[in-house]
Design a protein around this motif. Structure first.
Motif, PDB file in Angstrom:
ATOM      1  N   TRP A  39       0.827  -1.202   0.000  1.00  0.00           N
ATOM      2  CA  TRP A  39       0.000   0.000   0.000  1.00  0.00           C
ATOM      3  C   TRP A  39       0.867   1.259   0.000  1.00  0.00           C
ATOM      4  CZ3 TRP A  39      -0.162   3.193   4.476  1.00  0.00           C
ATOM      5  CH2 TRP A  39      -0.905   4.364   4.297  1.00  0.00           C
ATOM      6  N   VAL A  40       1.947   1.261   0.801  1.00  0.00           N
ATOM      7  CA  VAL A  40       2.844   2.424   0.835  1.00  0.00           C
ATOM      8  C   VAL A  40       3.425   2.664  -0.559  1.00  0.00           C
ATOM      9  CG1 VAL A  40       5.012   3.344   1.783  1.00  0.00           C
ATOM     10  CG2 VAL A  40       3.380   2.188   3.287  1.00  0.00           C
ATOM     11  N   ALA A  41       3.808   1.590  -1.235  1.00  0.00           N
ATOM     12  CA  ALA A  41       4.336   1.735  -2.594  1.00  0.00           C
ATOM     13  C   ALA A  41       3.268   2.292  -3.530  1.00  0.00           C
ATOM     14  CB  ALA A  41       4.849   0.387  -3.102  1.00  0.00           C
ATOM     15  N   TRP A  42       2.021   1.828  -3.399  1.00  0.00           N
ATOM     16  CA  TRP A  42       0.935   2.368  -4.228  1.00  0.00           C
ATOM     17  C   TRP A  42       0.719   3.850  -3.896  1.00  0.00           C
ATOM     18  CZ3 TRP A  42      -1.894   2.148  -8.372  1.00  0.00           C
ATOM     19  CH2 TRP A  42      -2.998   2.976  -8.471  1.00  0.00           C
ATOM     20  N   LYS A  43       0.664   4.163  -2.626  1.00  0.00           N
ATOM     21  CA  LYS A  43       0.418   5.536  -2.172  1.00  0.00           C
ATOM     22  C   LYS A  43       1.460   6.491  -2.745  1.00  0.00           C
ATOM     23  CE  LYS A  43       1.465   7.158   2.269  1.00  0.00           C
ATOM     24  NZ  LYS A  43       1.729   8.566   2.226  1.00  0.00           N
ATOM     25  N   ASN A  44       2.702   6.051  -2.808  1.00  0.00           N
ATOM     26  CA  ASN A  44       3.793   6.882  -3.321  1.00  0.00           C
ATOM     27  C   ASN A  44       4.063   6.663  -4.800  1.00  0.00           C
ATOM     28  OD1 ASN A  44       4.426   8.158  -0.827  1.00  0.00           O
ATOM     29  ND2 ASN A  44       5.279   6.221  -0.147  1.00  0.00           N
ATOM     30  N   ARG A  45       3.245   5.831  -5.423  1.00  0.00           N
ATOM     31  CA  ARG A  45       3.388   5.487  -6.843  1.00  0.00           C
ATOM     32  C   ARG A  45       4.808   4.994  -7.134  1.00  0.00           C
ATOM     33  NH1 ARG A  45      -1.368   6.074  -5.766  1.00  0.00           N
ATOM     34  NH2 ARG A  45      -2.896   6.944  -7.179  1.00  0.00           N
ATOM     35  N   SER A  46       5.253   4.084  -6.287  1.00  0.00           N
ATOM     36  CA  SER A  46       6.602   3.522  -6.402  1.00  0.00           C
ATOM     37  C   SER A  46       6.609   2.121  -6.977  1.00  0.00           C
ATOM     38  CB  SER A  46       7.267   3.487  -5.020  1.00  0.00           C
ATOM     39  OG  SER A  46       7.357   4.768  -4.487  1.00  0.00           O
ATOM     40  N   HIS A  47       5.445   1.588  -7.327  1.00  0.00           N
ATOM     41  CA  HIS A  47       5.401   0.266  -7.928  1.00  0.00           C
ATOM     42  C   HIS A  47       6.042   0.291  -9.309  1.00  0.00           C
ATOM     43  CE1 HIS A  47       3.164  -2.309  -5.239  1.00  0.00           C
ATOM     44  NE2 HIS A  47       2.291  -1.353  -5.014  1.00  0.00           N
ATOM     45  N   ILE A  48       6.449  -0.870  -9.733  1.00  0.00           N
ATOM     46  CA  ILE A  48       6.963  -1.002 -11.092  1.00  0.00           C
ATOM     47  C   ILE A  48       5.841  -0.624 -12.046  1.00  0.00           C
ATOM     48  CG2 ILE A  48       7.782  -2.641 -12.810  1.00  0.00           C
ATOM     49  CD1 ILE A  48       9.013  -4.235 -10.485  1.00  0.00           C
ATOM     50  N   ALA A  49       6.155   0.200 -13.035  1.00  0.00           N
ATOM     51  CA  ALA A  49       5.133   0.640 -13.979  1.00  0.00           C
ATOM     52  C   ALA A  49       5.750   0.815 -15.357  1.00  0.00           C
ATOM     53  CB  ALA A  49       4.523   1.963 -13.522  1.00  0.00           C
ATOM     54  N   LEU A  50       4.919   0.721 -16.350  1.00  0.00           N
ATOM     55  CA  LEU A  50       5.346   1.044 -17.707  1.00  0.00           C
ATOM     56  C   LEU A  50       5.204   2.545 -17.867  1.00  0.00           C
ATOM     57  CD1 LEU A  50       3.566  -1.830 -19.647  1.00  0.00           C
ATOM     58  CD2 LEU A  50       5.946  -1.682 -18.967  1.00  0.00           C
ATOM     59  N   ASP A  51       6.298   3.217 -18.102  1.00  0.00           N
ATOM     60  CA  ASP A  51       6.250   4.671 -18.163  1.00  0.00           C
ATOM     61  C   ASP A  51       6.503   5.214 -19.563  1.00  0.00           C
ATOM     62  OD1 ASP A  51       8.871   3.988 -18.267  1.00  0.00           O
ATOM     63  OD2 ASP A  51       9.543   5.375 -16.727  1.00  0.00           O
ATOM     64  N   ALA A  52       6.267   4.397 -20.574  1.00  0.00           N
ATOM     65  CA  ALA A  52       6.496   4.835 -21.947  1.00  0.00           C
ATOM     66  C   ALA A  52       5.631   6.039 -22.287  1.00  0.00           C
ATOM     67  CB  ALA A  52       6.224   3.692 -22.918  1.00  0.00           C
ATOM     68  N   VAL A  53       4.430   6.109 -21.747  1.00  0.00           N
ATOM     69  CA  VAL A  53       3.528   7.220 -22.062  1.00  0.00           C
ATOM     70  C   VAL A  53       4.058   8.527 -21.486  1.00  0.00           C
ATOM     71  CG1 VAL A  53       1.177   8.085 -21.747  1.00  0.00           C
ATOM     72  CG2 VAL A  53       1.565   5.665 -22.179  1.00  0.00           C
ATOM     73  N   THR A  54       4.738   8.469 -20.356  1.00  0.00           N
ATOM     74  CA  THR A  54       5.231   9.711 -19.746  1.00  0.00           C
ATOM     75  C   THR A  54       6.321  10.365 -20.581  1.00  0.00           C
ATOM     76  OG1 THR A  54       6.837   8.530 -18.393  1.00  0.00           O
ATOM     77  CG2 THR A  54       4.669   8.923 -17.428  1.00  0.00           C
ATOM     78  N   TYR A  55       6.949   9.625 -21.468  1.00  0.00           N
ATOM     79  CA  TYR A  55       7.978  10.212 -22.315  1.00  0.00           C
ATOM     80  C   TYR A  55       7.389  11.106 -23.397  1.00  0.00           C
ATOM     81  CZ  TYR A  55      11.242   7.089 -20.045  1.00  0.00           C
ATOM     82  OH  TYR A  55      12.006   6.450 -19.114  1.00  0.00           O
ATOM     83  N   LEU A  56       6.072  11.073 -23.558  1.00  0.00           N
ATOM     84  CA  LEU A  56       5.416  11.935 -24.543  1.00  0.00           C
ATOM     85  C   LEU A  56       5.292  13.375 -24.058  1.00  0.00           C
ATOM     86  CD1 LEU A  56       2.576   9.519 -25.699  1.00  0.00           C
ATOM     87  CD2 LEU A  56       4.746  10.015 -26.848  1.00  0.00           C
ATOM     88  N   ASN A  57       5.561  13.604 -22.768  1.00  0.00           N
ATOM     89  CA  ASN A  57       5.487  14.940 -22.170  1.00  0.00           C
ATOM     90  C   ASN A  57       4.139  15.607 -22.404  1.00  0.00           C
ATOM     91  OD1 ASN A  57       8.071  14.858 -21.068  1.00  0.00           O
ATOM     92  ND2 ASN A  57       8.996  15.598 -22.964  1.00  0.00           N
ATOM     93  N   SER A  58       3.089  14.843 -22.240  1.00  0.00           N
ATOM     94  CA  SER A  58       1.740  15.371 -22.392  1.00  0.00           C
ATOM     95  C   SER A  58       0.994  15.208 -21.067  1.00  0.00           C
ATOM     96  CB  SER A  58       1.003  14.640 -23.516  1.00  0.00           C
ATOM     97  OG  SER A  58      -0.360  14.992 -23.527  1.00  0.00           O
ATOM     98  N   PRO A  59       0.768  16.287 -20.351  1.00  0.00           N
ATOM     99  CA  PRO A  59       0.050  16.188 -19.075  1.00  0.00           C
ATOM    100  C   PRO A  59      -1.349  15.597 -19.229  1.00  0.00           C
ATOM    101  CG  PRO A  59       1.112  18.333 -19.274  1.00  0.00           C
ATOM    102  CD  PRO A  59       1.252  17.645 -20.605  1.00  0.00           C
ATOM    103  N   ALA A  60      -2.006  15.882 -20.339  1.00  0.00           N
ATOM    104  CA  ALA A  60      -3.360  15.343 -20.552  1.00  0.00           C
ATOM    105  C   ALA A  60      -3.322  13.826 -20.682  1.00  0.00           C
ATOM    106  CB  ALA A  60      -3.987  15.968 -21.794  1.00  0.00           C
ATOM    107  N   ILE A  61      -2.375  13.312 -21.441  1.00  0.00           N
ATOM    108  CA  ILE A  61      -2.257  11.855 -21.602  1.00  0.00           C
ATOM    109  C   ILE A  61      -1.846  11.226 -20.273  1.00  0.00           C
ATOM    110  CG2 ILE A  61      -0.948  10.010 -22.717  1.00  0.00           C
ATOM    111  CD1 ILE A  61      -0.905  11.698 -25.247  1.00  0.00           C
ATOM    112  N   ASP A  62      -0.918  11.869 -19.554  1.00  0.00           N
ATOM    113  CA  ASP A  62      -0.511  11.354 -18.247  1.00  0.00           C
ATOM    114  C   ASP A  62      -1.697  11.270 -17.300  1.00  0.00           C
ATOM    115  OD1 ASP A  62       2.078  11.156 -19.106  1.00  0.00           O
ATOM    116  OD2 ASP A  62       2.796  12.930 -18.033  1.00  0.00           O
ATOM    117  N   ALA A  63      -2.530  12.297 -17.292  1.00  0.00           N
ATOM    118  CA  ALA A  63      -3.699  12.307 -16.401  1.00  0.00           C
ATOM    119  C   ALA A  63      -4.666  11.186 -16.771  1.00  0.00           C
ATOM    120  CB  ALA A  63      -4.403  13.665 -16.472  1.00  0.00           C
ATOM    121  N   TRP A  64      -4.907  11.002 -18.054  1.00  0.00           N
ATOM    122  CA  TRP A  64      -5.837   9.942 -18.483  1.00  0.00           C
ATOM    123  C   TRP A  64      -5.289   8.559 -18.167  1.00  0.00           C
ATOM    124  CZ3 TRP A  64     -10.743   9.690 -19.706  1.00  0.00           C
ATOM    125  CH2 TRP A  64     -11.400  10.854 -20.023  1.00  0.00           C
TER     126      TRP A  64
END
Length: 166
Positions: free
Chosen positions: A63-88
């Protein structure tokens, strides 16, 4: 008192409990070593207690990892530098995780109910106490998501602040 403030109090209490669980596990393991090697008389309960504490520590830490968003994740979308896409994408992940937690929470309640009369081997704790760790984690993740939605979004956690919260 708002929902976010109540949730912040719950978070602090759970984090304090996590520290207590970890301290208890360290004490149980240390006692086992001391009794085994200094007194040549191993404790029969310490290994089981340490195991069950570790299970709870693992779930609460998830839960602490989820709360801090520290779980392993695919972050390919964040490389697009689009806050709208990140939010969705963040919202889609939250919806999927919420659905999973709610689905598995129902199953975990059944398991806790079934195992309530089953004692552990040495400590004779109801096994429901052990299995309730998953239920606690699923409730905490669900609460985190719902409170984030109700309070208008979640705050982003900078990596350097993670150590100060625990």
């Amino acid at each position: 008192m708002g929902v976010a403030r109540i949730w912040a109090i719950i978070e602090r209490l759970v984090l304090a409990a996590l520290v207590g669980l970890f301290a208890a596990m360290v004490v149980a393991c240390t006692a086992q070593v001391i009794w085994r090697y200094l007194f040549n008389d191993p404790l029969v309960w310490s290994e089981e207690l340490a195991r069950y504490l570790f299970i709870w520590i693992s779930y609460i830490s998830a839960w602490v990892a989820w709360k801090n968003r520290s779980h392993i994740a695919l972050d390919a979308v964040t490389y697009l530098n689009s806050p709208a896409i990140d939010a969705w994408t963040s919202r889609i992940v939250e919806v999927l995780v919420l659905g999973y937690c709610l689905f598995t929470l129902l199953a975990s309640f059944q398991i806790v109910g079934i195992t309530h009369s089953q004692p552990s081997a040495v400590l004779e704790l109801p096994m429901s106490v052990v299995y309730a760790g998953y239920s606690a984690m699923a409730l905490l993740v669900t609460g985190d998501i719902l409170v984030g939605w109700l309070s208008g979004g979640r705050r982003e956690v900078a990596p350097q602040t993670l150590a100060s919260e625990v």
